[in-house]
Design a protein around this motif. Structure first.
Motif, PDB file in Angstrom:
ATOM      1  N   GLN A  21       0.728  -1.325  -0.045  1.00 54.65           N
ATOM      2  CA  GLN A  21       0.127   0.120   0.002  1.00 54.65           C
ATOM      3  C   GLN A  21       0.957   1.332   0.077  1.00 54.65           C
ATOM      4  OE1 GLN A  21      -2.208  -0.490   3.722  1.00 54.65           O
ATOM      5  NE2 GLN A  21      -1.310   1.219   4.472  1.00 54.65           N
ATOM      6  N   PRO A  22       0.315   2.176  -0.860  1.00 55.36           N
ATOM      7  CA  PRO A  22       1.153   3.538  -0.455  1.00 55.36           C
ATOM      8  C   PRO A  22       1.732   4.218   0.558  1.00 55.36           C
ATOM      9  CG  PRO A  22      -0.762   3.474  -2.080  1.00 55.36           C
ATOM     10  CD  PRO A  22      -1.009   2.485  -1.083  1.00 55.36           C
TER      11      PRO A  22
ATOM     12  N   ASP B 247       1.172   6.843   2.038  1.00 54.59           N
ATOM     13  CA  ASP B 247       0.364   8.414   2.012  1.00 54.59           C
ATOM     14  C   ASP B 247      -0.773   8.065   3.003  1.00 54.59           C
ATOM     15  OD1 ASP B 247      -1.482  10.257   1.283  1.00 54.59           O
ATOM     16  OD2 ASP B 247      -1.267  10.294  -0.820  1.00 54.59           O
TER      17      ASP B 247
ATOM     18  N   TYR C 229      -4.188   7.523   2.183  1.00 55.95           N
ATOM     19  CA  TYR C 229      -4.730   6.171   1.648  1.00 55.95           C
ATOM     20  C   TYR C 229      -5.571   5.420   2.480  1.00 55.95           C
ATOM     21  CZ  TYR C 229      -4.660   1.537  -0.408  1.00 55.95           C
ATOM     22  OH  TYR C 229      -4.851   0.241  -0.962  1.00 55.95           O
TER      23      TYR C 229
ATOM     24  N   THR D  10      -6.658   0.426  -5.846  1.00 57.81           N
ATOM     25  CA  THR D  10      -5.764   1.041  -6.742  1.00 57.81           C
ATOM     26  C   THR D  10      -4.748   0.060  -7.270  1.00 57.81           C
ATOM     27  OG1 THR D  10      -4.218   1.692  -5.008  1.00 57.81           O
ATOM     28  CG2 THR D  10      -5.973   3.215  -5.599  1.00 57.81           C
TER      29      THR D  10
ATOM     30  N   THR E 291      -3.065   6.239  -5.625  1.00 60.91           N
ATOM     31  CA  THR E 291      -4.407   6.538  -4.550  1.00 60.91           C
ATOM     32  C   THR E 291      -5.366   7.137  -5.314  1.00 60.91           C
ATOM     33  OG1 THR E 291      -3.269   8.843  -4.285  1.00 60.91           O
ATOM     34  CG2 THR E 291      -2.487   7.062  -3.025  1.00 60.91           C
TER      35      THR E 291
ATOM     36  N   HIS F  54       3.693   6.472  -5.217  1.00 65.94           N
ATOM     37  CA  HIS F  54       2.326   6.189  -5.484  1.00 65.94           C
ATOM     38  C   HIS F  54       2.088   7.430  -6.608  1.00 65.94           C
ATOM     39  CE1 HIS F  54       1.010   9.906  -3.106  1.00 65.94           C
ATOM     40  NE2 HIS F  54       1.822   9.618  -2.358  1.00 65.94           N
TER      41      HIS F  54
END
Length: 265
Positions: free
Chosen positions: A67-68, A70, A73, A78, A98, A121
């Protein structure tokens, strides 16, 4: 059947081409698609909604599709799309997109991603790029084809780097880099054109001379703004394809800042 080591963990649902090879202690997630002749060496993790194109070779301890990085998120669906014939070396990380950035991270074909390089991302990475050891792309970065990033360089989020540009080692890139540009420094300054890259690609001499003249017109004078100089240059350079690539890049958006030479250099 694909060649899969007994110690590898393949989750139900993963799509693996018959000619793929998966080495010891690899983990392949349920939503992963591995193309023909993809090779995962030992201890590779590919997860998330990730596709890996034909002939791509991923080396030990790479982390692909997690997972990103970020905080916004929230687990949305995605993707990460990796093209054909890439070499992804040890400890490389690549994250999916994202919702706020278009939902996809896309890597082109024939790239070399050296040890511990990072593709953040929502990045859009072209073909035939090279990221040297520990080169880092923040989120939403756009790298055009044939870009080279030196070791320990870093590109700030939302930055564009034009085709054929080169970034020196340990350089921090905060602003857009023109096509065929060469930037260096702890905060990147424009240091000329990537003449070595142009010559390696056997670009005709007359096109290189046209680029050098265009560079001087854009950056070696103070009359007007960079945009106005680019507009004037574009108006009379329709027969110079490489110059047009540079002027189109500058004029494409009117809210961008660009790496330029430092005053007096």
């Amino acid at each position: 059947m694909a060649e899969i080591h007994p110690s590898a963990v393949i989750e139900d649902g993963a799509r693996i081409a018959e000619t793929a090879k998966i080495g010891p202690y690899c983990v392949v997630g349920a939503n992963v698609d591995l193309g023909e002749n993809v090779v995962l060496e030992s201890h590779v993790v590919v997860t998330g909604h990730t596709s890996v194109g034909e002939g791509t070779h991923i080396f030990p301890f790479a982390s692909i599709g997690h997972q990103p990085q970020d905080l916004k998120y929230a687990g949305e669906h995605t993707t990460l799309e990796i093209g054909k014939n890439n070499r992804i070396r040890e400890h490389v990380t690549m994250n999916p997109g994202t919702a706020g950035g278009g939902g996809v991270t896309r890597v082109g074909d024939n790239g070399l991603f050296m040890m511990s390089s990072h593709v953040g991302h929502d990045c859009l990475v072209g073909d035939n790029v090279i990221l040297a050891n520990n080169a880092t792309l923040g989120g939403h970065v756009e790298l055009a084809d044939h870009v080279i990033l030196g070791g320990l360089s870093a590109v700030r989020q939302w930055t564009r780097i034009g085709t054929g540009a080169i970034v020196g080692g340990m350089t921090g890139v905060e602003f857009d880099v023109i096509p065929f540009g060469s930037v260096i420094g702890d905060r990147a300054k424009l240091a000329g054109l990537n003449l070595v890259g142009l010559k390696r690609k056997e670009v005709p001499r007359e096109q290189i001379h046209a680029l050098r003249a265009a560079y001087k017109e854009l950056f070696d004078q103070e009359e007007g703004t960079l945009r106005s100089r680019a507009e004037a240059l574009a108006a009379r350079s329709e027969n110079q394809p490489l110059v047009k690539i540079v002027t189109d890049f500058i004029l494409n958006k009117d809210d961008r800042r660009f790496c330029t030479p430092r005053s007096g250099e």
